[in-house]
Structures are given as structure tokens and as C-alpha cells.
Scaffold this active site. Structure first.
Site, PDB file in Angstrom:
ATOM      1  N   TYR A 150      -8.672   5.099   8.129  1.00  0.00           N
ATOM      2  CA  TYR A 150      -8.780   5.433   9.561  1.00  0.00           C
ATOM      3  C   TYR A 150      -9.839   6.516   9.675  1.00  0.00           C
ATOM      4  O   TYR A 150      -9.714   7.570   9.029  1.00  0.00           O
ATOM      5  CB  TYR A 150      -7.448   5.996  10.085  1.00  0.00           C
ATOM      6  CG  TYR A 150      -6.370   4.970  10.315  1.00  0.00           C
ATOM      7  CD1 TYR A 150      -5.647   4.435   9.254  1.00  0.00           C
ATOM      8  CD2 TYR A 150      -6.041   4.553  11.605  1.00  0.00           C
ATOM      9  CE1 TYR A 150      -4.642   3.502   9.469  1.00  0.00           C
ATOM     10  CE2 TYR A 150      -5.034   3.622  11.830  1.00  0.00           C
ATOM     11  CZ  TYR A 150      -4.338   3.101  10.772  1.00  0.00           C
ATOM     12  OH  TYR A 150      -3.346   2.185  10.986  1.00  0.00           O
ATOM     13  N   TYR A 174       4.590   6.192   9.661  1.00  0.00           N
ATOM     14  CA  TYR A 174       3.726   5.041   9.387  1.00  0.00           C
ATOM     15  C   TYR A 174       4.469   3.967   8.580  1.00  0.00           C
ATOM     16  O   TYR A 174       4.377   2.784   8.895  1.00  0.00           O
ATOM     17  CB  TYR A 174       2.464   5.506   8.651  1.00  0.00           C
ATOM     18  CG  TYR A 174       1.350   4.495   8.705  1.00  0.00           C
ATOM     19  CD1 TYR A 174       0.747   4.165   9.915  1.00  0.00           C
ATOM     20  CD2 TYR A 174       0.901   3.859   7.559  1.00  0.00           C
ATOM     21  CE1 TYR A 174      -0.267   3.219   9.981  1.00  0.00           C
ATOM     22  CE2 TYR A 174      -0.122   2.918   7.610  1.00  0.00           C
ATOM     23  CZ  TYR A 174      -0.698   2.608   8.819  1.00  0.00           C
ATOM     24  OH  TYR A 174      -1.698   1.671   8.880  1.00  0.00           O
ATOM     25  N   LYS A 215       2.590  -0.630  15.077  1.00  0.00           N
ATOM     26  CA  LYS A 215       4.029  -0.669  15.331  1.00  0.00           C
ATOM     27  C   LYS A 215       4.510  -1.903  16.107  1.00  0.00           C
ATOM     28  O   LYS A 215       5.714  -2.184  16.141  1.00  0.00           O
ATOM     29  CB  LYS A 215       4.454   0.576  16.139  1.00  0.00           C
ATOM     30  CG  LYS A 215       4.349   1.868  15.357  1.00  0.00           C
ATOM     31  CD  LYS A 215       5.485   2.002  14.360  1.00  0.00           C
ATOM     32  CE  LYS A 215       5.246   3.024  13.298  1.00  0.00           C
ATOM     33  NZ  LYS A 215       5.071   2.518  11.962  1.00  0.00           N
ATOM     34  N   HIS A 274       0.847  -1.195   0.000  1.00  0.00           N
ATOM     35  CA  HIS A 274       0.000   0.000   0.000  1.00  0.00           C
ATOM     36  C   HIS A 274       0.879   1.240   0.000  1.00  0.00           C
ATOM     37  O   HIS A 274       1.632   1.466   0.938  1.00  0.00           O
ATOM     38  CB  HIS A 274      -0.872   0.055   1.265  1.00  0.00           C
ATOM     39  CG  HIS A 274      -1.960  -0.962   1.283  1.00  0.00           C
ATOM     40  ND1 HIS A 274      -2.945  -0.981   2.249  1.00  0.00           N
ATOM     41  CD2 HIS A 274      -2.234  -2.009   0.457  1.00  0.00           C
ATOM     42  CE1 HIS A 274      -3.770  -1.977   2.004  1.00  0.00           C
ATOM     43  NE2 HIS A 274      -3.349  -2.623   0.932  1.00  0.00           N
ATOM     44  N   PRO A 290      -2.570  -0.421  19.045  1.00  0.00           N
ATOM     45  CA  PRO A 290      -2.436  -0.880  17.655  1.00  0.00           C
ATOM     46  C   PRO A 290      -2.648   0.201  16.590  1.00  0.00           C
ATOM     47  O   PRO A 290      -2.389  -0.041  15.415  1.00  0.00           O
ATOM     48  CB  PRO A 290      -3.506  -1.977  17.542  1.00  0.00           C
ATOM     49  CG  PRO A 290      -4.460  -1.713  18.651  1.00  0.00           C
ATOM     50  CD  PRO A 290      -3.708  -1.048  19.735  1.00  0.00           C
TER      51      PRO A 290
HETATM   52  C1  LIG Z   1      -5.614  -7.387  17.663  1.00  0.00           C
HETATM   53  C2  LIG Z   1      -4.174  -6.988  17.501  1.00  0.00           C
HETATM   54  C3  LIG Z   1      -3.806  -6.265  16.371  1.00  0.00           C
HETATM   55  C4  LIG Z   1      -2.479  -5.885  16.201  1.00  0.00           C
HETATM   56  N1  LIG Z   1      -2.149  -5.198  15.070  1.00  0.00           N
HETATM   57  C5  LIG Z   1      -0.847  -4.873  14.836  1.00  0.00           C
HETATM   58  C6  LIG Z   1      -0.447  -4.267  13.594  1.00  0.00           C
HETATM   59  O1  LIG Z   1      -1.246  -3.990  12.699  1.00  0.00           O
HETATM   60  N2  LIG Z   1       0.876  -4.008  13.401  1.00  0.00           N
HETATM   61  C7  LIG Z   1       1.811  -4.315  14.357  1.00  0.00           C
HETATM   62  O2  LIG Z   1       2.991  -4.053  14.116  1.00  0.00           O
HETATM   63  N3  LIG Z   1       1.462  -4.904  15.541  1.00  0.00           N
HETATM   64  C8  LIG Z   1       0.164  -5.205  15.811  1.00  0.00           C
HETATM   65  N4  LIG Z   1      -0.177  -5.857  16.955  1.00  0.00           N
HETATM   66  C9  LIG Z   1       0.849  -6.153  17.956  1.00  0.00           C
HETATM   67  C10 LIG Z   1       1.685  -7.389  17.611  1.00  0.00           C
HETATM   68  O3  LIG Z   1       0.847  -8.495  17.404  1.00  0.00           O
HETATM   69  C11 LIG Z   1       2.679  -7.659  18.750  1.00  0.00           C
HETATM   70  O4  LIG Z   1       3.366  -6.476  19.060  1.00  0.00           O
HETATM   71  C12 LIG Z   1       3.677  -8.759  18.352  1.00  0.00           C
HETATM   72  O5  LIG Z   1       3.034 -10.011  18.325  1.00  0.00           O
HETATM   73  C13 LIG Z   1       4.858  -8.801  19.308  1.00  0.00           C
HETATM   74  O6  LIG Z   1       5.677  -9.903  18.984  1.00  0.00           O
HETATM   75  P1  LIG Z   1       6.477 -10.667  20.108  1.00  0.00           P
HETATM   76  O7  LIG Z   1       7.227 -11.741  19.385  1.00  0.00           O
HETATM   77  O8  LIG Z   1       7.220  -9.705  20.938  1.00  0.00           O
HETATM   78  O9  LIG Z   1       5.376 -11.292  21.057  1.00  0.00           O
HETATM   79  P2  LIG Z   1       4.336 -12.437  20.738  1.00  0.00           P
HETATM   80  O10 LIG Z   1       3.930 -12.422  19.318  1.00  0.00           O
HETATM   81  O11 LIG Z   1       3.273 -12.328  21.784  1.00  0.00           O
HETATM   82  O12 LIG Z   1       5.171 -13.767  20.943  1.00  0.00           O
HETATM   83  C14 LIG Z   1       5.558 -14.200  22.237  1.00  0.00           C
HETATM   84  C15 LIG Z   1       5.473 -15.700  22.257  1.00  0.00           C
HETATM   85  O13 LIG Z   1       5.933 -16.174  23.514  1.00  0.00           O
HETATM   86  C16 LIG Z   1       5.086 -17.226  23.931  1.00  0.00           C
HETATM   87  N5  LIG Z   1       5.192 -17.306  25.393  1.00  0.00           N
HETATM   88  C17 LIG Z   1       4.592 -16.527  26.326  1.00  0.00           C
HETATM   89  N6  LIG Z   1       4.948 -16.899  27.565  1.00  0.00           N
HETATM   90  C18 LIG Z   1       5.793 -17.942  27.413  1.00  0.00           C
HETATM   91  C19 LIG Z   1       6.488 -18.768  28.337  1.00  0.00           C
HETATM   92  N7  LIG Z   1       6.380 -18.570  29.647  1.00  0.00           N
HETATM   93  N8  LIG Z   1       7.267 -19.737  27.828  1.00  0.00           N
HETATM   94  C20 LIG Z   1       7.390 -19.927  26.485  1.00  0.00           C
HETATM   95  N9  LIG Z   1       6.754 -19.187  25.579  1.00  0.00           N
HETATM   96  C21 LIG Z   1       5.965 -18.192  26.030  1.00  0.00           C
HETATM   97  C22 LIG Z   1       3.716 -16.835  23.430  1.00  0.00           C
HETATM   98  O14 LIG Z   1       2.848 -17.950  23.302  1.00  0.00           O
HETATM   99  C23 LIG Z   1       4.038 -16.202  22.095  1.00  0.00           C
HETATM  100  O15 LIG Z   1       4.000 -17.118  21.032  1.00  0.00           O
HETATM  101  C24 LIG Z   1      -1.494  -6.242  17.181  1.00  0.00           C
HETATM  102  C25 LIG Z   1      -1.872  -6.973  18.302  1.00  0.00           C
HETATM  103  C26 LIG Z   1      -3.189  -7.340  18.480  1.00  0.00           C
HETATM  104  C27 LIG Z   1      -3.562  -8.141  19.704  1.00  0.00           C
END
Ligand SMILES: Cc1cc2nc3c(=O)[nH]c(=O)nc-3n(C[C@H](O)[C@H](O)[C@H](O)COP(=O)(O)OP(=O)(O)OC[C@H]3O[C@@H](n4cnc5c(N)ncnc54)[C@H](O)[C@@H]3O)c2cc1C
Length: 376
Positions: free
Chosen positions: A186, A370, A282, A57, A278
Site C-alpha cells: 500500500y 486487517y 473488508k 500472506h 476497498p
Molecule cells: C474492484 C473491487 C475490489 C474489491 N476488493 C475487495 C477485497 O479485496 N476484499 C473484500 O473483502 N471485498 C472487496 N470488494 C467488495 C466485494 O466484492 C463485495 O463486498 C462482495 O461481493 C459482497 O458480496 P455480496 O454477496 O453481498 O454481493 P455481490 O457479490 O454483489 O452478490 C450479489 C448478487 O446478487 C445478484 N443480484 C443483484 N440484484 C439481483 C436481483 N434483483 N435478483 C437476483 N439477483 C440479483 C448480483 O448479480 C450478484 O451476483 C471489492 C469490490 C470491487 C468492486
């Protein structure tokens, strides 16, 4: 992603995940990839499906007072753009790449704990197949999200949390309906915020601002569509296409930063260290930027025993994080209605939107944040 980057640097890693493989693949969350995230996925050899199925986009719409205004992000940022490609698709591609390397990736582990952080060899313990296991590590990467165990293992007094909870949440749906706009919309309406987004040529992703304690059972599909149409429809007749809703959930909105992002040989990355609302899209992108920096720092450590990048990891990460926090907070404040707002606040929001869509300087500021700043 960290596992893939370390693999390409020739560094061993073990990944432990407490959920099952289907669960992490099916978990619907982010969908907007910054330019730098897309470039990195290509660099690490995961660009093929992304190039085929991702939707680039170059613009985004802001809608208010019944009109949609397009911001041409690519033109304002020297050709940078966002790509819509579901986080679960990214996760699927990363798991496939990990499996191909034959390096360890353990799903459905239980009782994960991190210990011996005070010495030079921390350890991770976990239970799998009814047995307790221990991994002796040089370093631990806490990539376990906000509710994981790594951040909370850091002794009290070594971490400061900065936090803001917003007085609203998002009710998000997935619908089997062809997107009626090629780009995200938006919208600020008198009833509150709404976001039009998509996952594919057949699937629309839509969000409505709602109360933080909203009961999803009070939102039958008809009510959701009526409210989405009210908030999104513009005077030129544009509005979302309707279709069967396949998923709905309420997501709370908050901003959190943990400082520093490191305790001795434990490095926090992604949601374990910071949460953004969200609105700015980011969260996933910050997580990717963190592990890119961490992998480079570990490569420098193993390559030349230099610890300078490891020492810089937290400061560099916090700089990027606070920049993303500011942007996400700004987008959220500009586009949501708060119960404490009075008519003055609403008029000020509309004036801000009017400024953003008519000033090249303001549009450029939105666009460059963005699409995201380059890694580094
Ligand atoms: C509805 C929604 C919409 C979103 N939209 C956007 C968007 O458009 N753009 C964007 O950039 N971000 C968005 N986000 C945010 C994004 O999803 C998160 O910031 C991202 O997933 C972070 O990645 P992470 O790897 O740090 O954490 P996570 O993806 O949460 O991964 C952490 C992993 O650790 C595992 N875990 C947890 N505890 C333990 C444990 N004790 N032992 C072993 N494993 C464990 C979990 O199961 C998980 O798989 C959105 C979030 C939501 C909920």
C-alpha cells in the site's frame, strides 16, 4: 455461502440470481480473504483448492517517502494472516458445492420481487423460461448486493442509511506479469495512492487512485504503467513488473450502512446492507460473516424455535460492520490524497504512516483489523 451453510444444517433454500453463471464466475472483484473467511471455507468443505492455490500472506507493506516498511501481521496477531484467493474462485467453488447438493440454484432469472413481508410467509416472485414463478418462504435473505431489490422493498421509515462518498476512485488493472513482491504494498505518493497486489504467480493486480469521474479511455496502458511505477517504486529499486494488461476498470469509493439489517422476515446480508471502500479489503469478508450469523440464527430457529439469535442478527452485524467501516475509512484517509487537502494534511498523513510502522501498538491495531476479528 449461505446456501452451503444452510445445507449443512439440513435447511432447505432456493437461490435466485439474475446474472448468468459465467458472468458471476468471471466478475473480477475482491481477492483478500480474512483468516476467519479462510477457516470457514475449510469448515464447510471448500478448503481443498483454496489450500492449494490460495496465497497465505503473513505480512503487508506500507510504502511512503521512497521506503517500504513490512508489518508482520502473523507475529502481531498470534499467527493469523490473510489469504489472496480471487472472489471469483470462491464463487466458482461455492457454485460447484451447490450443484453437488442438487438444491435449487436458478441463474438468469428476471423481474425478481419480494412481497408479503408483513405476514409470516413472505414470497419471492421471478420470471424464468418466460414463466412467472413464486417461492413461498419462511424467511428471505437479501444477499443481492447494493443494487438489488431486497433493501428497497423495505417500507420507507423503517431503514436509515448512513453514507459517505469519497472524492476519488480506484483505477484497477489485471496484468499478465509475475508479482515482484510476495506481499501487498500500500503506497502513498505525492501523486496519490497506489496498491500492488496479485492473483497468482503469473498475474498482478494493481490499483491507482484517480478521480471519481475518471474516463478510462484517457488511460492507455503506457500511461497506467508510467503512473504505477512513479507511485510504487521505492529507493531500493523495487517496483512492479510490467506485462500485458488484460482488464481495467474504475471503481468508485464509498461507505454505506443500512440500519437495521432486518425487516420482519427479511434479513439483509453483505453489500445489500453495507458498502465499504476497498482499501481495508473488508466487503467480501463482512458478507461472509453476515451469512455465518444468519445461518446459525436460522438453525437455532428450526432446531428449537428460538428467535433470540434472529433478534440479535442486526445488532451483532452492525457492530462488526461499523468496526470494519472505521478501519476502512482510516486506511483510506491515511493513504489517499484529497483535492481539499493542504500541505499540512499531507505532512500529517506521513506522520501517521511513520507512527504506524514504528509503533508496535499501532502496527498491532492495523494487523488485527486487517487479518480480521474472529467470527461471533
Ligand atoms: C474492484 C473491487 C475490489 C474489491 N476488493 C475487495 C477485497 O479485496 N476484499 C473484500 O473483502 N471485498 C472487496 N470488494 C467488495 C466485494 O466484492 C463485495 O463486498 C462482495 O461481493 C459482497 O458480496 P455480496 O454477496 O453481498 O454481493 P455481490 O457479490 O454483489 O452478490 C450479489 C448478487 O446478487 C445478484 N443480484 C443483484 N440484484 C439481483 C436481483 N434483483 N435478483 C437476483 N439477483 C440479483 C448480483 O448479480 C450478484 O451476483 C471489492 C469490490 C470491487 C468492486
Amino acid at each position: 455461502m449461505l446456501g452451503q451453510l444452510l445445507h449443512l444444517h439440513g435447511i432447505d433454500s432456493v437461490i435466485v440470481e439474475n446474472r448468468s453463471q459465467p458472468y458471476v464466475i468471471e466478475r473480477v472483484r475482491a481477492g483478500v480473504l480474512e483468516q476467519a473467511t479462510v477457516d470457514l471455507l475449510h469448515e464447510v468443505g471448500l478448503g481443498e483448492r483454496l489450500a492449494r492455490e490460495g496465497m497465505r500472506h503473513e505480512g503487508v507493506y506500507l510504502a511512503f517517502n521512497g521506503t517500504r516498511h513490512r508489518i508482520n501481521m502473523a507475529e502481531l496477531t498470534g499467527g493469523r494472516a490473510i489469504t489472496v484467493y480471487g472472489q471469483n474462485e470462491v464463487v466458482k467453488d461455492l457454485i460447484a458445492a451447490r450443484v453437488q447438493t442438487a438444491r435449487p440454484l436458478h441463474f438468469e432469472v428476471a423481474g425478481v420481487s419480494v412481497r408479503d413481508l408483513e405476514g409470516s410467509h413472505p414470497a419471492i416472485e421471478y420470471t424464468a423460461g418466460g414463466e412467472r414463478h413464486q417461492i413461498d418462504c419462511d424467511f428471505v435473505a437479501g444477499c443481492d448486493g447494493f443494487h438489488g431489490v431486497c433493501r428497497t422493498t423495505i417500507p420507507a421509515g423503517h431503514l436509515q442509511l448512513y453514507e459517505r462518498t469519497y472524492p476519488f476512485a480506484w483505477l484497477g488493472i489485471l496484468a499478465n506479469a509475475a508479482p515482484s513482491s510476495e506481499e501487498l504494498v500500500y503506497s502513498l505518493h505525492d501523486n496519490g495512492f497506489a496498491l500492488f497486489s496479485m492473483r497468482s504467480a503469473q498475474v498482478t493486480r494493481l490499483y491507482l487512485q484517480c478521480a471519481p469521474d475518471e474516463d478510462i479511455h484517457q488511460w492507455p496502458d503506457d500511461r497506467i504503467w508510467a503512473e504505477l511505477k512513479t507511485r510504487l517504486r521505492t529507493d531500493d529499486g523495487w517496483g512492479p513488473n510490467e506485462g500485458p494488461i488484460t482488464q481495467k476498470a474504475v471503481t468508485p469509493m464509498r461507505s454505506v450502512v443500512a440500519e437495521p439489517m432486518r425487516y420482519r422476515r427479511l434479513f439483509l446480508a453483505g453489500d445489500a446492507a453495507h458498502i465499504v471502500p476497498p482499501t481495508g479489503a473488508k466487503g467480501l469478508n463482512l458478507a461472509v460473516a453476515d451469512v455465518w450469523r444468519l445461518s446459525n440464527a436460522l438453525a437455532a430457529y428450526y432446531g428449537s424455535r428460538s428467535e433470540s439469535l434472529l433478534d440479535d442478527y442486526s445488532d451483532q452485524g452492525l457492530r462488526r460492520t461499523w468496526r470494519a467501516q472505521r478501519f476502512s475509512w482510516w486506511m483510506t484517509s491515511m493513504l489517499h490524497k484529497s483535492a481539499s487537502d493542504n500541505p499540512f494534511d499531507h505532512k500529517r498523513q506521513l506522520a501517521e504512516l511513520d507512527y504506524v510502522v514504528h509503533s508496535r501498538a499501532a502496527m498491532t491495531s492495523l494487523a488485527e483489523n486487517y487479518v480480521g476479528v474472529p467470527l461471533g
